[in-house]
Design an enzyme around this catalytic site. Structure first.
Site, PDB file in Angstrom:
ATOM      1  CG  ASN A  10      -1.828   1.129   1.336  1.00 51.03           C
ATOM      2  OD1 ASN A  10      -1.804   2.017   0.482  1.00 51.03           O
ATOM      3  ND2 ASN A  10      -2.648   1.145   2.373  1.00 51.03           N
ATOM      4  NE  ARG A  89      -5.994   1.937  -0.095  1.00 48.22           N
ATOM      5  CZ  ARG A  89      -5.884   3.138   0.452  1.00 48.22           C
ATOM      6  NH1 ARG A  89      -4.728   3.543   0.920  1.00 48.22           N
ATOM      7  NH2 ARG A  89      -6.917   3.915   0.549  1.00 48.22           N
ATOM      8  CG  HIS A 178     -13.226   3.385   3.431  1.00 47.73           C
ATOM      9  ND1 HIS A 178     -13.934   4.402   4.062  1.00 47.73           N
ATOM     10  CD2 HIS A 178     -11.939   3.549   3.783  1.00 47.73           C
ATOM     11  CE1 HIS A 178     -13.089   5.143   4.757  1.00 47.73           C
ATOM     12  NE2 HIS A 178     -11.873   4.665   4.606  1.00 47.73           N
ATOM     13  NE  ARG A 239     -10.069  12.893   4.030  1.00 50.10           N
ATOM     14  CZ  ARG A 239      -9.903  11.580   4.065  1.00 50.10           C
ATOM     15  NH1 ARG A 239     -10.869  10.774   4.457  1.00 50.10           N
ATOM     16  NH2 ARG A 239      -8.759  11.054   3.683  1.00 50.10           N
ATOM     17  CD  GLU A 384      -9.301  -1.327   4.221  1.00 53.14           C
ATOM     18  OE1 GLU A 384      -8.944  -1.084   5.387  1.00 53.14           O
ATOM     19  OE2 GLU A 384      -9.491  -0.447   3.382  1.00 53.14           O
TER      20      GLU A 384
END
Ligand code: ADP
Length: 398
Positions: A10, A89, A178, A239, A384
């Site tokens: 990743n 990823r 996601h 965020r 994941e």
């Protein structure tokens, strides 16, 4: 042992996360994190058998240097020859990819085409991919897209209500994120509940530092809260989530801020951090709220209220609700947030089982609603990396 292991990578612009997994058991044999890439003091930390080791990367402080160091570490543990394939990823596959795919030149060109949709991430993924191709010569590489699972969203869910030509010209639409987590968690939820995923209408909340929520019906994403970028939707660590777009012109005119400054503020200085003035970390916010800190109390209530509102709307997208699923660092561990979110959802017939809610933590899955609830709320830990490893093994024919 002859069994082939999967290396999952990743890559971010200044970091590289890696894990070597046994695809059957899900066991992580070795993991690494390279940080400060492209700075003189870059380094990589390896974790093997519970022990950590830090290696300096200053001689070659880029993605290639990090992958080379990883190869050396694998050799030192006799793991290099057991790696059968590499899974990467990738943040955005735009509208080009609705599933994971084995890498060839055309796929690399496709990831390049999607750079405008993930300008920070996709170039970094390509650096990692090229480094892996040159250092792990001859091994198959597979890319797994965060956006792929959401390609089943209907047009009315992914289109913004702005002139349609902007979608046609620039691909400006909602893509979500996601997706790999949602795919894993929807499969796991069905398995855990002993049901076929085709018979489940699920609303899944992936709550980490970045947070989003997805409606899943018939095993497919029907709507999700993140949009063109991960800024849309829930209140997150740093965020803002949903906001009136007129905030841009308001701040430009009244606070003399530039587009870049406002974008940075909404992505990095807002959410739990911005409201509380304390931290983006949910644990800190919960602790300080319990002590009565007004900013932390407000941040927590806003996080919970926005989430509950979104669960209501995602129930519409899923066509009803059989299972509400919590996952991600917050979803898997915060009994407080789950309890308070369910406090808003009595009208949907969801009632919390206090004892079960306290037990579903630290990686434990569990139903957290009472038997007389009209639907179940359930905690399912995400993984994941394992999903990426599964796709990689399958597409590489291992
Ligand atoms: P990322 O999006 O970076 O992958 P994670 O899924 O690891 O994030 O989630 C990180 C968040 O989970 C942090 O806000 C952290 O405070 C929160 N978290 C972890 N454990 C707990 C806990 N026991 N209670 C509340 N929040 C927790």
């Amino acid at each position: 042992m002859t069994q082939k292991l999967i290396l999952v990578l990743n890559c971010g612009s200044s970091s590289l996360k890696g894990a070597v997994l046994d695809n059957d058991s899900g066991e992580v044999l070795l993991s690494c994190l390279a940080e400060k890439l492209n700075l003189p003091d870059a380094y990589i930390t390896f974790k093997f058998n519970g022990e950590k080791r830090k290696v300096d990367l200053s001689a070659k402080p880029d993605h290639t240097g990090a992958v080379e160091a990883l190869m050396e570490e694998l050799k030192a543990h006799d793991l290099d020859s057991r790696i059968g394939a590499i899974g990467h990823r990738v943040v955005s596959g735009g509208e080009l990819y609705s599933e994971s795919i084995l890498v060839d030149d055309e796929v690399i060109a496709g990831i390049e085409k999607c750079i405008p949709l993930a300008p920070l991430h996709n170039p970094a993924h390509l650096l990692g991919l090229r480094a892996a191709q040159s250092i792990f010569k001859g091994l198959p590489n597979v890319v797994v897209f965060d956006t792929a699972f959401h390609q089943t969203m209907p047009e009315h869910a992914y289109t913004y209500a702005i002139p349609h030509e902007l979608y046609e010209k620039y691909g400006l639409r909602r893509y979500g994120a996601h997706g790999t987590s949602y795919r894993y968690v929807s499969d796991e939820t069905a398995r855990f509940l002993g049901k076929d995923k085709k018979d489940l209408r699920m609303v899944i909340a992936h709550l980490g530092n970045g947070a989003s929520i997805t409606a899943v019906a018939n095993g497919e994403s029907r709507d999700t809260s993140m949009g063109l970028t991960p800024l849309e939707g829930l209140v997150m660590g740093t965020r803002s989530g949903d906001i009136d777009p007129a905030v841009f012109s308001f701040l430009a005119e009244n606070a003399n801020m530039t587009i870049a400054q406002i974008t940075e503020m909404l992505n990095k200085k807002s959410g739990l951090l911005g409201i509380s003035g304390l931290s983006n970390d949910c644990r800190t916010i919960e602790e300080e709220a319990a002590k009565g800190h007004p900013g932390a109390k407000l941040a927590l209530e806003m996080f919970i209220y926005r989430l509950a509102k979104y669960i209501g709307s995602m129930t519409v997208a899923a066509g009803g609700l059989d299972a509400l699923v919590f996952t991600g660092g917050i979803g898997e561990n915060s009994d407080i947030i789950r309890e308070r979110v369910l406090g808003y959802l009595g009208f949907l017939g969801l009632h919390i089982d206090q004892e079960a809610n306290l037990k579903a933590r630290f990686g434990n899955a569990g139903v957290i609603t009472t038997a007389d609830s009209k639907a179940v709320a359930v905690v399912i830990p995400t993984n994941e990396e394992l999903m990426i490893a599964h796709d990689t093994a399958r597409l590489s024919g291992l």
